[in-house]
Design a protein around this motif. Structure first.
Motif, PDB file in Angstrom:
ATOM      1  N   GLY A  34      40.610  36.035  28.941  1.00  0.00           N
ATOM      2  CA  GLY A  34      41.068  34.750  29.445  1.00  0.00           C
ATOM      3  C   GLY A  34      40.273  33.574  28.936  1.00  0.00           C
ATOM      4  N   HIS A  35      38.976  33.782  28.601  1.00  0.00           N
ATOM      5  CA  HIS A  35      38.173  32.662  28.132  1.00  0.00           C
ATOM      6  C   HIS A  35      38.218  32.506  26.618  1.00  0.00           C
ATOM      7  CE1 HIS A  35      35.856  36.298  28.166  1.00  0.00           C
ATOM      8  NE2 HIS A  35      34.973  35.786  27.353  1.00  0.00           N
ATOM      9  N   GLY A  41      43.292  34.398  34.191  1.00  0.00           N
ATOM     10  CA  GLY A  41      43.406  35.277  35.338  1.00  0.00           C
ATOM     11  C   GLY A  41      44.773  35.233  35.979  1.00  0.00           C
ATOM     12  N   PHE A  42      45.288  34.019  36.199  1.00  0.00           N
ATOM     13  CA  PHE A  42      46.560  33.912  36.911  1.00  0.00           C
ATOM     14  C   PHE A  42      47.696  34.530  36.097  1.00  0.00           C
ATOM     15  CE2 PHE A  42      50.165  31.995  38.898  1.00  0.00           C
ATOM     16  CZ  PHE A  42      49.781  31.854  40.214  1.00  0.00           C
ATOM     17  N   PHE A  84      35.506  35.105  43.490  1.00  0.00           N
ATOM     18  CA  PHE A  84      35.727  33.767  42.926  1.00  0.00           C
ATOM     19  C   PHE A  84      34.808  32.744  43.573  1.00  0.00           C
ATOM     20  CE2 PHE A  84      38.138  29.763  42.965  1.00  0.00           C
ATOM     21  CZ  PHE A  84      38.259  29.579  41.617  1.00  0.00           C
ATOM     22  N   LEU A  85      34.782  32.745  44.915  1.00  0.00           N
ATOM     23  CA  LEU A  85      33.917  31.791  45.617  1.00  0.00           C
ATOM     24  C   LEU A  85      32.444  32.074  45.339  1.00  0.00           C
ATOM     25  CD1 LEU A  85      35.576  31.224  49.066  1.00  0.00           C
ATOM     26  CD2 LEU A  85      35.165  29.580  47.266  1.00  0.00           C
ATOM     27  N   PHE A  97      30.498  24.995  41.590  1.00  0.00           N
ATOM     28  CA  PHE A  97      31.193  25.212  40.316  1.00  0.00           C
ATOM     29  C   PHE A  97      30.347  24.808  39.121  1.00  0.00           C
ATOM     30  CE2 PHE A  97      35.131  25.506  42.770  1.00  0.00           C
ATOM     31  CZ  PHE A  97      35.668  26.605  42.180  1.00  0.00           C
ATOM     32  N   ASN A  99      28.260  26.049  36.013  1.00  0.00           N
ATOM     33  CA  ASN A  99      28.241  27.298  35.241  1.00  0.00           C
ATOM     34  C   ASN A  99      26.803  27.631  34.880  1.00  0.00           C
ATOM     35  OD1 ASN A  99      28.813  29.460  33.664  1.00  0.00           O
ATOM     36  ND2 ASN A  99      30.410  28.449  32.506  1.00  0.00           N
ATOM     37  N   ALA A 118      30.486  32.849  27.763  1.00  0.00           N
ATOM     38  CA  ALA A 118      31.118  31.849  28.632  1.00  0.00           C
ATOM     39  C   ALA A 118      30.696  31.949  30.088  1.00  0.00           C
ATOM     40  CB  ALA A 118      32.637  31.891  28.531  1.00  0.00           C
ATOM     41  N   TYR A 120      30.218  32.333  33.809  1.00  0.00           N
ATOM     42  CA  TYR A 120      30.961  32.958  34.905  1.00  0.00           C
ATOM     43  C   TYR A 120      32.460  32.993  34.652  1.00  0.00           C
ATOM     44  CZ  TYR A 120      31.874  28.258  36.868  1.00  0.00           C
ATOM     45  OH  TYR A 120      32.270  26.979  37.098  1.00  0.00           O
ATOM     46  N   LEU A 121      32.927  32.493  33.529  1.00  0.00           N
ATOM     47  CA  LEU A 121      34.379  32.479  33.308  1.00  0.00           C
ATOM     48  C   LEU A 121      34.999  33.879  33.325  1.00  0.00           C
ATOM     49  CD1 LEU A 121      35.157  29.702  30.700  1.00  0.00           C
ATOM     50  CD2 LEU A 121      35.098  29.591  33.158  1.00  0.00           C
ATOM     51  N   MET A 124      35.290  35.027  36.957  1.00  0.00           N
ATOM     52  CA  MET A 124      36.343  34.319  37.687  1.00  0.00           C
ATOM     53  C   MET A 124      37.713  34.776  37.232  1.00  0.00           C
ATOM     54  SD  MET A 124      35.253  30.467  38.241  1.00  0.00           S
ATOM     55  CE  MET A 124      34.194  30.043  39.596  1.00  0.00           C
ATOM     56  N   ASN A 125      37.863  35.046  35.928  1.00  0.00           N
ATOM     57  CA  ASN A 125      39.155  35.528  35.448  1.00  0.00           C
ATOM     58  C   ASN A 125      39.498  36.870  36.077  1.00  0.00           C
ATOM     59  OD1 ASN A 125      40.506  33.757  33.663  1.00  0.00           O
ATOM     60  ND2 ASN A 125      38.872  34.026  32.204  1.00  0.00           N
ATOM     61  N   VAL A 128      40.349  36.262  39.877  1.00  0.00           N
ATOM     62  CA  VAL A 128      41.659  35.639  40.102  1.00  0.00           C
ATOM     63  C   VAL A 128      42.778  36.588  39.687  1.00  0.00           C
ATOM     64  CG1 VAL A 128      43.135  33.741  39.386  1.00  0.00           C
ATOM     65  CG2 VAL A 128      40.799  33.306  39.983  1.00  0.00           C
ATOM     66  N   LYS A 131      43.212  39.068  42.440  1.00  0.00           N
ATOM     67  CA  LYS A 131      43.810  38.431  43.613  1.00  0.00           C
ATOM     68  C   LYS A 131      45.302  38.187  43.410  1.00  0.00           C
ATOM     69  CE  LYS A 131      43.186  34.286  46.346  1.00  0.00           C
ATOM     70  NZ  LYS A 131      43.824  34.934  47.490  1.00  0.00           N
TER      71      LYS A 131
ATOM     72  N   VAL B  54      30.667  24.721  28.677  1.00  0.00           N
ATOM     73  CA  VAL B  54      31.172  25.819  29.503  1.00  0.00           C
ATOM     74  C   VAL B  54      31.157  27.133  28.728  1.00  0.00           C
ATOM     75  CG1 VAL B  54      33.032  26.554  30.999  1.00  0.00           C
ATOM     76  CG2 VAL B  54      32.609  24.154  30.662  1.00  0.00           C
ATOM     77  N   GLY B  55      31.459  27.101  27.422  1.00  0.00           N
ATOM     78  CA  GLY B  55      31.295  28.294  26.616  1.00  0.00           C
ATOM     79  C   GLY B  55      32.549  29.014  26.236  1.00  0.00           C
ATOM     80  N   ASP B  66      36.007  25.365  35.478  1.00  0.00           N
ATOM     81  CA  ASP B  66      34.734  24.656  35.579  1.00  0.00           C
ATOM     82  C   ASP B  66      34.922  23.189  35.962  1.00  0.00           C
ATOM     83  OD1 ASP B  66      32.349  23.104  34.564  1.00  0.00           O
ATOM     84  OD2 ASP B  66      31.633  25.158  34.326  1.00  0.00           O
TER      85      ASP B  66
END
Lengths: 151, 101
Positions: A34-35, A41-42, A84-85, A97, A99, A118, A120-121, A124-125, A128, A131, B54-55, B66
């Motif tokens: 995703g990054h 993620g969605f 995610f949180l 939020f 990074n 990247a 925490y991307l 989080m992906n 999400v 979820k 952000v990367g 982000d």
């Protein structure tokens, strides 16, 4: 030729049996990359949920009820939201939020463009995606299970 | 009659869209050139600084998770509420057992 409880016949069932793993793998690829590539993620979670909904449509509600564990899906959706949180809370020392893993984190700190980069991307992906997948499948099973226009 | 009206309205909408989307005399969505950078500098900021700050090479993911993380929290909450509402609305109610129809 068992058409009890709303399955869709041999042809659709065989096609679904062949395509559901491919759809799931493609969705997992979208979530994991995703990054790096379009999607995230969605979108990946919705793709995997499409595999689950195809299972429900092709094999019918009875077969879906045998494989669907309501409590497991509730717990997985909760874990997704909390992860995610939690990833957002990691940088609370600077800002919500922020990074913090990127540039000076212990992991997910590779060169830009690699899979483990990247910050925490990726976390989080994954959160999400989990979820959205569990949520959409639960909603679809809920709609199928509680319909009131049954004879 | 109804069908003819429907086709005519579709044709009308198509004509309006073609007129609006024409770059020569249609709507202009914001200024172009250097003025664009002066007025919409956040776009330029995300494109030039996103990879370093952000990367992720996917700038959309950089923005969604982000820069605009609060928006994503709201979206996750909306999804959760929608599923809870669907399950709560469609589950059988107590008086449904008494009705015969």
């Amino acid at each position: 030729m068992s058409t009890t409880d709303g399955d869709m016949g041999v042809i659709v069932r065989t096609g679904a049996r062949a395509t559901i793993p491919l759809i799931g793998i493609f969705g997992a690829y979208i979530v994991a990359h995703g990054h790096l590539t379009p999607g995230g993620g969605f979108q990946g979670g919705a793709t995997i949920a499409g595999a689950g909904i195809l299972f429900l449509l092709a094999f019918g509600l009875g077969e879906m009820k045998r494989h669907f564990n309501k409590n497991l899906y509730s717990v997985l959706e909760g874990i997704g939201g909390l992860a995610f949180l939690g990833a957002a809370m990691l940088g609370i020392g600077t800002a919500f939020f922020y990074n913090v893993l990127w540039h000076n984190g212990p992991f997910f700190n590779g060169k830009p463009g690699t899979l483990l980069s990247a910050g925490y991307l990726p976390i989080m992906n994954l959160a999400v995606g989990l979820k959205v997948f569990t949520g959409l499948v639960s909603a679809m099973v809920g709609l199928a299970l509680y319909r009131r226009w049954r004879k | 009659m109804k069908r003819t009206l429907a086709y005519l309205s579709l044709l009308f909408i198509l004509g309006v869209l073609l007129y609006v989307a024409n770059p020569n005399y249609g709507l202009k969505f914001g200024p172009g050139g250097e003025e664009w950078k002066a007025l919409r500098y956040t776009d330029d900021y995300y494109i030039t600084h996103g990879l370093e700050e952000v990367g992720g090479t996917n700038i959309v993911t950089d923005i969604v998770f982000d820069y605009r993380g609060y928006d994503t929290i709201g979206e996750a909450t909306v999804l959760f509420t929608a599923i809870a509402g669907a399950v709560a609305l469609f589950r059988p109610w107590r008086r449904d057992g008494d009705e015969h129809h």
